[in-house]
Design an enzyme around this catalytic site. Sequence first.
Site, PDB file in Angstrom:
ATOM      1  N   ARG A  94      -6.631  15.005  19.757  1.00 31.27           N
ATOM      2  CA  ARG A  94      -5.377  15.797  19.378  1.00 31.27           C
ATOM      3  C   ARG A  94      -5.717  17.167  18.599  1.00 31.27           C
ATOM      4  NH1 ARG A  94      -1.819  11.937  16.530  1.00 31.27           N
ATOM      5  NH2 ARG A  94      -0.602  13.650  16.134  1.00 31.27           N
ATOM      6  N   LYS A 120      -2.415   2.460  11.873  1.00 30.58           N
ATOM      7  CA  LYS A 120      -3.684   2.209  10.796  1.00 30.58           C
ATOM      8  C   LYS A 120      -3.075   1.247   9.726  1.00 30.58           C
ATOM      9  CE  LYS A 120      -4.736   6.433  10.882  1.00 30.58           C
ATOM     10  NZ  LYS A 120      -5.080   7.606  10.670  1.00 30.58           N
ATOM     11  N   LYS A 121      -1.883   1.739   9.205  1.00 33.30           N
ATOM     12  CA  LYS A 121      -1.325   0.883   8.160  1.00 33.30           C
ATOM     13  C   LYS A 121      -0.746  -0.255   8.512  1.00 33.30           C
ATOM     14  CE  LYS A 121      -2.665   3.714   5.080  1.00 33.30           C
ATOM     15  NZ  LYS A 121      -3.262   3.351   3.866  1.00 33.30           N
ATOM     16  N   SER A 167       0.115   7.341  14.825  1.00 33.14           N
ATOM     17  CA  SER A 167      -1.271   7.271  14.258  1.00 33.14           C
ATOM     18  C   SER A 167      -1.099   6.798  13.078  1.00 33.14           C
ATOM     19  CB  SER A 167      -1.588   8.798  14.388  1.00 33.14           C
ATOM     20  OG  SER A 167      -2.944   8.987  13.688  1.00 33.14           O
ATOM     21  N   ASP A 225       0.795  -1.419   0.032  1.00 29.59           N
ATOM     22  CA  ASP A 225       0.051   0.044   0.198  1.00 29.59           C
ATOM     23  C   ASP A 225       0.821   1.139   0.007  1.00 29.59           C
ATOM     24  OD1 ASP A 225      -2.356   1.657  -0.002  1.00 29.59           O
ATOM     25  OD2 ASP A 225      -2.766   1.167   2.005  1.00 29.59           O
ATOM     26  N   LYS A 226       0.308   2.338  -0.234  1.00 28.46           N
ATOM     27  CA  LYS A 226       0.824   3.521  -0.271  1.00 28.46           C
ATOM     28  C   LYS A 226       0.266   4.506   0.715  1.00 28.46           C
ATOM     29  CE  LYS A 226      -0.682   7.009  -1.715  1.00 28.46           C
ATOM     30  NZ  LYS A 226      -1.324   8.287  -1.979  1.00 28.46           N
ATOM     31  N   HIS A 227       0.886   5.372   1.327  1.00 28.42           N
ATOM     32  CA  HIS A 227       0.283   6.214   2.311  1.00 28.42           C
ATOM     33  C   HIS A 227       0.925   7.631   2.171  1.00 28.42           C
ATOM     34  CE1 HIS A 227      -1.834   8.130   5.483  1.00 28.42           C
ATOM     35  NE2 HIS A 227      -0.687   8.594   6.006  1.00 28.42           N
ATOM     36  N   SER A 228       0.220   8.657   2.087  1.00 26.68           N
ATOM     37  CA  SER A 228       0.628   9.966   1.904  1.00 26.68           C
ATOM     38  C   SER A 228       0.399  10.803   2.985  1.00 26.68           C
ATOM     39  CB  SER A 228       0.012  10.655   0.624  1.00 26.68           C
ATOM     40  OG  SER A 228       0.235  12.118   0.648  1.00 26.68           O
ATOM     41  N   THR A 281      -9.430  10.839  -0.170  1.00 28.58           N
ATOM     42  CA  THR A 281      -9.639   9.901  -1.112  1.00 28.58           C
ATOM     43  C   THR A 281     -11.011   9.446  -1.148  1.00 28.58           C
ATOM     44  OG1 THR A 281      -7.130   9.039  -1.166  1.00 28.58           O
ATOM     45  CG2 THR A 281      -8.716   7.691  -1.921  1.00 28.58           C
TER      46      THR A 281
END
Lengths: 436, 436
Positions: A168, A187-188, A183, A80-83, A120
């Site tokens: 937060r 999740k990832k 954080s 997967d990708k996360h930005s 997204t």
Amino acid sequence: MRPQEIIATKRDGKALSDDDIVAFIDGVCDGTWADYQITALVMAMFIRGLNRREQYSITGAMLNSGTIMDFSDIDAPKGDKHSTGGVGDKTSLLIAPLAAACGVAVPMISGRGLGHTGGTLDKLESIPGFNVNLSFANFKKVLKKCGFALAGQTNEIAPADKKIYALRDATSTVPYIPLIVASIMSKKLAEGLDALVLDVKTGTGAFIPKYAETLKLAKSLCETGKTFGVNTKAIITEMNQPLGKYVGNALEVFECLKLLRGEGEEEMKPSLDLSVELTATLLVQCKIAGTMENARDKIRRALATGEALERFRKNVELQGGDPKICDKPEMLLTKGLTEVKVFAESSGYIADVDSLAIGSMVGEIGGGRQKAEDKVDHAVGYACIRMIGDRVQAGDEIGIIYCRKNQAAKVTDRLRGAYKVSREITRTTKLIRAVV
Amino acid sequence: MRPQEIIATKRDGKALSDDDIVAFIDGVCDGTWADYQITALVMAMFIRGLNRREQYSITGAMLNSGTIMDFSDIDAPKGDKHSTGGVGDKTSLLIAPLAAACGVAVPMISGRGLGHTGGTLDKLESIPGFNVNLSFANFKKVLKKCGFALAGQTNEIAPADKKIYALRDATSTVPYIPLIVASIMSKKLAEGLDALVLDVKTGTGAFIPKYAETLKLAKSLCETGKTFGVNTKAIITEMNQPLGKYVGNALEVFECLKLLRGEGEEEMKPSLDLSVELTATLLVQCKIAGTMENARDKIRRALATGEALERFRKNVELQGGDPKICDKPEMLLTKGLTEVKVFAESSGYIADVDSLAIGSMVGEIGGGRQKAEDKVDHAVGYACIRMIGDRVQAGDEIGIIYCRKNQAAKVTDRLRGAYKVSREITRTTKLIRAVV
């Protein structure tokens, strides 16, 4: 251990034990810690700091507060990708079909837009009928059938993070790297991945603008991923102007479809370029390609053969959306929007673009949310006609705001000053700053 | 200014402006600041610190969040005493009638017991019928008629402090001097006083045990009082053993009545001695006496003539209590309590008494509260038979626990180790350590 004792430990600058941290996260989940105790501890963490062990411990405790997905029955490598979030960044919608077309299974859990950045899920929902609320069984079915699935964070994934993040956000304790890392990674890591590629934004439009800080964040994300057994790489990319041509939900999906169809305009190129680099990195991580060049070739082929577009079409179909948009991307564009043009204020070269201002403007005309419960207007947005480094004459059209009629008066002059024009070329953008 | 911005300012260690502080306190009162935002800011204040201006500003804002009492139509000087809280400290019940008998008007707003310390209101409620919930009009009437009135903090007095204090208690942010000072002084300044004398406890049983810190607290309290135009003095007193003979609500009222009647036992003497010193200080502050010696004379006279006892009787009558207890203090003692004796474990001189352990024990057998909503058993308590410096033989009776029958098994051995006996005299107590 009572909440007060754990809070006092960090208040006094001492390290928390793993037991303290588990007690905290358990208390967040079962409600025995009140919200006001959570924020007091988080503020103490922010000011006093967390060491690496504490940060890993929080990540693990938040990860284990929910379900960890199991895709062991899928043969393909899971990636997967996360930005970290940017204005006009629609790469998820390109990377997922590109990576899937090249043999990666992409179980992508995404978020919604808040403040000046888009989400997204909101973009996907501009596709008529598209459903982002999938049960785990359904999510897995979609993933198996087309190679990627896109859904929102359910209450089963890192529920502690969900609660802590909202608190937060309300107490100015978001911008602290160990908490950001915990954080994101909690999740990832719940996606049961083999490989993760991170797009860490730097520059004026990024959530952490300073390069040195961005680098620290990228390194910490990678170390944390590796500690938890996931091959993790980060690419640091410049976010000093919107990425690609469009900002706005339906407009961004339109841009992606044009690119997948090979009909992309010049202004859209950065979106594809970055997507290719991130996907290529992921392919190498997943050992689908031996080198970056080899990976890029595979991706170009997936585009040229239409395989990536087919994956996208299949996904839209499986997630309840109308696949006809893949043939006619124009279907996504709403007719009758008012166009407000943005003009260059002087002549020279565009030196700086206030992407925060553009992102916020799109948010405020309905394209985003000020509060989590706000509704989104998928149609509105912005088109970048000129980019950093482009030569312009005073009065040239450099951007277009697409808004509802009743907003037109409000947005006029809204982006005045958002573009800096200088007599000489002072800078060009370099999309990729570093690979970590 | 949004809460997040104010929180971020203090998070980053910058000083808050007066406007920031007023916005914060207003937000606490009108509910626009959520509890979790209040505790995040308070934790940042605790760790980053507050300068003197900020501390005065918070005191003033909390004071102005409620009503400030107006006694300008009462000719007598208005004076009060406040103590930072000790075990067995019943001086309020002596100082109020003594000062009133000497010509001070004492509008005393008191609290309830929590944790190991008792509360004046709980003690008063062991007098059958005594009402501590007075309207302001009624409070003033009582004050005019007998020279003092005793009541609980209403919602009109410094409501911001009430809310913030409860949150600090739950988030380990109580022990920070500027916040302690703001909390105490915002309530005391609301009494519309001319003079205030403070009893600041130091030593093992005090809430701030270290002498240097106690001195800092005392100085800060005095400076704050003066800044707000109230003649303020502080006496630092040792709290390393319970004050006087009894610990427990009815028992402490009994001790005061015996002392007011001139029938006090030797063990009760410290209660009277400290009350005389604090009252004398107040008389000098109020210019009712020119010197401390002169003031002490006046107080001794008020005791000897029975005037102080008469004031007490009158007050009990006016506040709905049964004045017969003034003639027969024994009426306050509950018959049929179980007595559990505490014995010396070795021979020598008593060197140390764990007053925290004694206070907590009395609290746990019903004499105090663990939570604010707990009910109090006024009858139970503890009698100190021997004090620091006393010579004892192993097996000598040094204290008696008065408890309900079903608690007897529970308290046996409860105070084992609470008394340290040493071969030689290692210390004697000096009640008064300093006058600030």
